[in-house]
Scaffold this active site. Structure first.
Site, PDB file in Angstrom:
ATOM      1  N   ASN A 188     -11.633 -18.011  28.164  1.00 59.24           N
ATOM      2  CA  ASN A 188     -12.407 -17.605  26.982  1.00 59.24           C
ATOM      3  C   ASN A 188     -13.437 -16.547  27.370  1.00 59.24           C
ATOM      4  O   ASN A 188     -13.955 -16.532  28.485  1.00 59.24           O
ATOM      5  CB  ASN A 188     -13.067 -18.824  26.316  1.00 59.24           C
ATOM      6  CG  ASN A 188     -14.475 -19.079  26.811  1.00 59.24           C
ATOM      7  OD1 ASN A 188     -15.443 -18.480  26.330  1.00 59.24           O
ATOM      8  ND2 ASN A 188     -14.597 -19.953  27.807  1.00 59.24           N
ATOM      9  N   ARG A 189     -13.661 -15.675  26.392  1.00 63.28           N
ATOM     10  CA  ARG A 189     -14.759 -14.705  26.554  1.00 63.28           C
ATOM     11  C   ARG A 189     -15.544 -14.671  25.244  1.00 63.28           C
ATOM     12  O   ARG A 189     -15.745 -13.602  24.640  1.00 63.28           O
ATOM     13  CB  ARG A 189     -14.219 -13.313  26.952  1.00 63.28           C
ATOM     14  CG  ARG A 189     -13.090 -12.764  26.098  1.00 63.28           C
ATOM     15  CD  ARG A 189     -12.853 -11.278  26.388  1.00 63.28           C
ATOM     16  NE  ARG A 189     -11.768 -10.718  25.617  1.00 63.28           N
ATOM     17  CZ  ARG A 189     -10.507 -10.639  26.015  1.00 63.28           C
ATOM     18  NH1 ARG A 189     -10.142 -11.110  27.209  1.00 63.28           N
ATOM     19  NH2 ARG A 189      -9.581 -10.095  25.230  1.00 63.28           N
ATOM     20  N   PHE A 192     -21.111 -16.362  23.663  1.00 61.11           N
ATOM     21  CA  PHE A 192     -22.175 -17.053  22.910  1.00 61.11           C
ATOM     22  C   PHE A 192     -22.161 -16.696  21.425  1.00 61.11           C
ATOM     23  O   PHE A 192     -23.156 -16.188  20.872  1.00 61.11           O
ATOM     24  CB  PHE A 192     -23.566 -16.703  23.472  1.00 61.11           C
ATOM     25  CG  PHE A 192     -23.900 -17.381  24.775  1.00 61.11           C
ATOM     26  CD1 PHE A 192     -23.157 -18.438  25.261  1.00 61.11           C
ATOM     27  CD2 PHE A 192     -25.003 -16.961  25.516  1.00 61.11           C
ATOM     28  CE1 PHE A 192     -23.478 -19.059  26.463  1.00 61.11           C
ATOM     29  CE2 PHE A 192     -25.340 -17.568  26.718  1.00 61.11           C
ATOM     30  CZ  PHE A 192     -24.574 -18.613  27.198  1.00 61.11           C
ATOM     31  N   ASN A 241     -27.586 -27.558  24.576  1.00 62.00           N
ATOM     32  CA  ASN A 241     -27.409 -26.514  25.582  1.00 62.00           C
ATOM     33  C   ASN A 241     -27.920 -25.186  25.016  1.00 62.00           C
ATOM     34  O   ASN A 241     -27.514 -24.754  23.944  1.00 62.00           O
ATOM     35  CB  ASN A 241     -25.909 -26.453  25.907  1.00 62.00           C
ATOM     36  CG  ASN A 241     -25.537 -25.403  26.921  1.00 62.00           C
ATOM     37  OD1 ASN A 241     -25.938 -24.249  26.811  1.00 62.00           O
ATOM     38  ND2 ASN A 241     -24.737 -25.782  27.899  1.00 62.00           N
ATOM     39  N   SER A 275     -22.720 -18.881  31.956  1.00 60.53           N
ATOM     40  CA  SER A 275     -21.600 -18.332  31.191  1.00 60.53           C
ATOM     41  C   SER A 275     -21.246 -16.972  31.780  1.00 60.53           C
ATOM     42  O   SER A 275     -22.130 -16.141  32.004  1.00 60.53           O
ATOM     43  CB  SER A 275     -21.969 -18.183  29.721  1.00 60.53           C
ATOM     44  OG  SER A 275     -20.996 -17.392  29.083  1.00 60.53           O
ATOM     45  N   ASN A 277     -19.698 -14.643  30.290  1.00 64.75           N
ATOM     46  CA  ASN A 277     -19.427 -13.665  29.235  1.00 64.75           C
ATOM     47  C   ASN A 277     -20.668 -13.003  28.641  1.00 64.75           C
ATOM     48  O   ASN A 277     -20.573 -12.295  27.653  1.00 64.75           O
ATOM     49  CB  ASN A 277     -18.607 -14.335  28.126  1.00 64.75           C
ATOM     50  CG  ASN A 277     -17.336 -14.965  28.676  1.00 64.75           C
ATOM     51  OD1 ASN A 277     -16.572 -14.298  29.364  1.00 64.75           O
ATOM     52  ND2 ASN A 277     -17.141 -16.241  28.423  1.00 64.75           N
ATOM     53  N   THR A 278     -21.830 -13.296  29.221  1.00 62.35           N
ATOM     54  CA  THR A 278     -23.052 -12.622  28.780  1.00 62.35           C
ATOM     55  C   THR A 278     -23.563 -11.810  29.968  1.00 62.35           C
ATOM     56  O   THR A 278     -23.894 -12.392  31.007  1.00 62.35           O
ATOM     57  CB  THR A 278     -24.103 -13.652  28.317  1.00 62.35           C
ATOM     58  OG1 THR A 278     -23.588 -14.325  27.174  1.00 62.35           O
ATOM     59  CG2 THR A 278     -25.428 -13.010  27.969  1.00 62.35           C
ATOM     60  N   LYS A 317     -27.162 -25.694  34.035  1.00 62.11           N
ATOM     61  CA  LYS A 317     -25.702 -25.662  34.200  1.00 62.11           C
ATOM     62  C   LYS A 317     -25.331 -24.464  35.059  1.00 62.11           C
ATOM     63  O   LYS A 317     -25.698 -23.328  34.743  1.00 62.11           O
ATOM     64  CB  LYS A 317     -25.026 -25.568  32.831  1.00 62.11           C
ATOM     65  CG  LYS A 317     -23.506 -25.583  32.902  1.00 62.11           C
ATOM     66  CD  LYS A 317     -22.903 -25.848  31.539  1.00 62.11           C
ATOM     67  CE  LYS A 317     -21.397 -25.800  31.573  1.00 62.11           C
ATOM     68  NZ  LYS A 317     -20.808 -26.130  30.272  1.00 62.11           N
ATOM     69  N   ASN A 346     -19.620 -24.580  34.962  1.00 69.35           N
ATOM     70  CA  ASN A 346     -19.102 -23.786  33.852  1.00 69.35           C
ATOM     71  C   ASN A 346     -17.711 -23.242  34.242  1.00 69.35           C
ATOM     72  O   ASN A 346     -17.141 -23.674  35.254  1.00 69.35           O
ATOM     73  CB  ASN A 346     -20.074 -22.631  33.567  1.00 69.35           C
ATOM     74  CG  ASN A 346     -20.130 -22.282  32.095  1.00 69.35           C
ATOM     75  OD1 ASN A 346     -19.080 -22.118  31.460  1.00 69.35           O
ATOM     76  ND2 ASN A 346     -21.312 -22.163  31.549  1.00 69.35           N
TER      77      ASN A 346
HETATM   78  C1  LIG Z   1     -13.752 -21.873  24.420  1.00 66.38           C
HETATM   79  C2  LIG Z   1     -14.847 -22.330  25.334  1.00 66.38           C
HETATM   80  C3  LIG Z   1     -16.167 -22.091  24.990  1.00 66.38           C
HETATM   81  C4  LIG Z   1     -17.195 -22.510  25.845  1.00 66.38           C
HETATM   82  N1  LIG Z   1     -18.489 -22.286  25.491  1.00 66.38           N
HETATM   83  C5  LIG Z   1     -19.495 -22.745  26.278  1.00 66.38           C
HETATM   84  C6  LIG Z   1     -20.843 -22.574  25.901  1.00 66.38           C
HETATM   85  O1  LIG Z   1     -21.166 -22.039  24.857  1.00 66.38           O
HETATM   86  N2  LIG Z   1     -21.803 -23.025  26.760  1.00 66.38           N
HETATM   87  C7  LIG Z   1     -21.506 -23.654  27.938  1.00 66.38           C
HETATM   88  O2  LIG Z   1     -22.421 -24.063  28.654  1.00 66.38           O
HETATM   89  N3  LIG Z   1     -20.221 -23.846  28.300  1.00 66.38           N
HETATM   90  C8  LIG Z   1     -19.216 -23.405  27.501  1.00 66.38           C
HETATM   91  N4  LIG Z   1     -17.919 -23.602  27.885  1.00 66.38           N
HETATM   92  C9  LIG Z   1     -17.632 -24.219  29.196  1.00 66.38           C
HETATM   93  C10 LIG Z   1     -17.371 -25.715  29.091  1.00 66.38           C
HETATM   94  O3  LIG Z   1     -18.485 -26.393  28.615  1.00 66.38           O
HETATM   95  C11 LIG Z   1     -16.995 -26.297  30.465  1.00 66.38           C
HETATM   96  O4  LIG Z   1     -18.103 -26.146  31.323  1.00 66.38           O
HETATM   97  C12 LIG Z   1     -15.796 -25.622  31.085  1.00 66.38           C
HETATM   98  O5  LIG Z   1     -14.829 -25.347  30.120  1.00 66.38           O
HETATM   99  C13 LIG Z   1     -15.177 -26.483  32.187  1.00 66.38           C
HETATM  100  O6  LIG Z   1     -14.751 -27.719  31.697  1.00 66.38           O
HETATM  101  P1  LIG Z   1     -13.197 -28.010  31.284  1.00 66.38           P
HETATM  102  O7  LIG Z   1     -12.358 -27.559  32.409  1.00 66.38           O
HETATM  103  O8  LIG Z   1     -13.143 -29.471  31.034  1.00 66.38           O
HETATM  104  O9  LIG Z   1     -12.944 -27.214  30.056  1.00 66.38           O
HETATM  105  C14 LIG Z   1     -16.877 -23.188  27.045  1.00 66.38           C
HETATM  106  C15 LIG Z   1     -15.547 -23.421  27.371  1.00 66.38           C
HETATM  107  C16 LIG Z   1     -14.529 -23.010  26.538  1.00 66.38           C
HETATM  108  C17 LIG Z   1     -13.109 -23.290  26.917  1.00 66.38           C
END
Ligand SMILES: Cc1cc2nc3c(=O)[nH]c(=O)nc-3n(C[C@H](O)[C@H](O)[C@H](O)COP(=O)(O)O)c2cc1C
Length: 497
Positions: A188-189, A192, A241, A275, A277-278, A317, A346
């Site tokens: 994902n990108r 936020f 968060n 993140s 992507n920022t 995080k 993350n």
């Molecule tokens: C589509 C998507 C959006 C995400 N958005 C955020 C976010 O806004 N803030 C954040 O701290 N992590 C975000 N994450 C990261 C997840 O919280 C998590 O840390 C990461 O996906 C690893 O866990 P997983 O392998 O179980 O998905 C996002 C992940 C995905 C897939």
């Protein structure tokens, strides 16, 4: 009886029944009943009809009685399994559309509600709060806190909303979420995309009142208990968060705004500096930047007025793409500033070997899901050692089974979180993971004690090596002590043998 003849029998009986209902009931007249000619032609098939009607009514009553004895919990269990049928349909949709639908469904309560209480062994106390189980939903799924109740109702021990930015922002252009289905992964990108702190505060404020009511009714039973069951304003634990706006020049000011507006609703707060992507965000993980940021955020939180439960714990995080030096720096800041916890981790910018064959792996963004598991677990293990087990760690990244969750806990996590596996597996995954964790930990009434003992026996060599390195330091952490005692006991047992 063949299906055809059974069907014919049923049809015949029904016809008979309908006919008999329509027919005038002259046969009940007393005097004529003695003569055979006056007798209506009920008898044989009509007896069948009566038999059929009787058994149908009997079956309905028995079925109803059974359904009423099947408690809500079992019924709920069926519903969770039923989602397995619906879930593949989501896979046919664009990932972001599917995600939007899932959030809307959870917000409207169109998802199963977990009525089966969590097994006692899964419960634990962290930051003075009682978590009914250690499995949480990580940030990014419910970015705008639309579905907290529905998601907690699925049986998560805790749900983290966000990341929330101060000012609403669109995020990156779509498409920005990509499935790597055969790898159980997502890239994902999003960047936020957030409705902003005001909208989220309004929503949480409205829910807060409702959750507060739930709490009033539930605490009446557990009064006298020192540890607060569930969260600030209800039975589930809610994490918030916080992120920063893309164009903001002053990152710390953004996080401080987030704290001022949202911390009153949070059972714990997370500063997200990881993140990918920022632009520039991950640089906030540097020793000096992180120290300054955490200090400012802590001060902002502490200068607010808090009731007797005090301010919410503050966590950071972090990314999985960090060098040994970066990790040491973060650990030092965390220990010096008495951070309440770390979330590890993350998404990753790396593309582990396995996924490189997938054409989607070329997409820009953070990779999550199964391919992230070992990378994030290794970092978790390192961080547990660097922080000497003094800080609660939330293990996140690639958890898709109870086995994975258990491995995270063994690597040092107090709690675990997941996102991608939930996106693929749906609600049915949660009870599955919880029951699998408890199956692993059946020996002792405490999950973490069990895991610590497990650690002693399974990782004896690692534990010995570690204890050796630590031998001149004062070991104050209970789990370390336990491991040490275990090792000594084991050695004595070996000698006795
Ligand atoms: C589509 C998507 C959006 C995400 N958005 C955020 C976010 O806004 N803030 C954040 O701290 N992590 C975000 N994450 C990261 C997840 O919280 C998590 O840390 C990461 O996906 C690893 O866990 P997983 O392998 O179980 O998905 C996002 C992940 C995905 C897939």
């Amino acid at each position: 009886m063949t299906r055809k003849s059974a069907f014919r029998f049923v049809k015949e009986c029904l016809n008979q029944k309908l006919k008999s209902m329509a027919a005038p009931r002259h046969y009940t007249s007393s005097s004529s009943s003695s003569t055979s000619s006056a007798k209506p032609n009920l008898p044989h098939s009509s007896r069948k009809g009566r038999l059929f009607t009787g058994s149908t009514i009997g079956l309905v009553i028995a079925g109803g009685a059974y359904a009423s004895t099947v408690d809500e919990a079992t019924f709920g269990g069926w519903l969770f399994n039923a989602t397995k049928v619906v879930n593949p349909l989501f896979a046919l949709l664009d990932p972001e559309v599917a995600h939007r639908l899932a959030v809307s469904a959870a917000a409207r309560g169109w998802v199963p509600r977990e009525k089966r209480p969590d097994q006692q062994i899964l419960g634990l106390e962290v930051w003075g709060r009682r978590f009914s189980n250690p499995v949480g939903l990580s940030a990014g799924f419910d970015k705008n806190a639309e579905a907290v109740e529905g998601l907690l109702g699925l049986g998560f021990g805790f749900v983290e909303v966000g990341s929330v930015t101060p000012i609403p922002q669109e995020g990156n252009p779509k498409p920005r979420i990509f499935r790597l289905r055969n790898h159980g992964a997502i890239i994902n990108r999003c960047g936020f995309n957030s409705e902003g702190i005001v909208a989220v505060a309004k929503r949480l404020g409205a829910q807060h009142g409702k959750r507060k009511l739930d709490e009033t009714s539930s605490t009446a039973i557990s009064s006298g208990d020192e540890v607060k069951h569930g969260g600030k304003a209800g039975p589930g634990i809610l994490g918030v968060n916080i992120g920063k706006n893309k164009t903001s020049e002053d990152a710390a000011a953004d996080y401080v705004q987030g704290v001022h507006t949202l911390s009153q609703y949070a059972d714990y707060l997370v500063i997200n500096v990881s993140s990918p992507n920022t632009p520039g965000l991950r640089q906030l993980q540097g020793r000096k930047q992180l120290k300054d940021l955490v200090k400012k955020v802590q001060a902002a939180r502490d200068e607010m007025q808090w009731g007797e439960e005090g301010p919410p714990p503050l966590l950071v995080k972090i990314a999985p793409d960090l060098s040994k030096q970066d990790l040491e720096d973060i650990a030092a800041v965390a220990l010096n500033l008495r951070l309440d916890g770390l979330i590890i981790s993350n998404t990753t910018l790396s593309r582990p070997e396995g996924v490189q064959s997938n054409p989607m792996s070329k997409e820009t963004g953070g990779l999550s899901g199964k391919p992230l598991f070992s990378l994030s677990t290794d970092i978790l293990k390192d961080m547990y050692i660097l922080t000497k087990g003094k800080i609660p760690l939330i293990g996140c990244g690639g958890v898709s089974s109870g086995e994975d969750a258990y491995k995270k806990i063994r690597a040092g996590a107090t709690l675990v979180q997941l996102y991608t596996a939930f996106a693929y597996g749906g609600p049915a995954l949660i009870p599955q993971i919880k029951s699998s964790i408890s199956n692993h930990a059946f020996l002792l009434p405490d999950l973490h004690l069990q895991i610590a003992l497990d650690f002693i026996f399974k990782d004896l060599i690692v534990a010995l090596g570690f204890q050796f390195r630590q031998s001149f330091k004062l070991i104050i952490n209970f789990r370390f002590q336990l491991k040490l005692i275990g090792v000594v006991v084991l050695q004595i047992l070996t000698l006795v043998d």
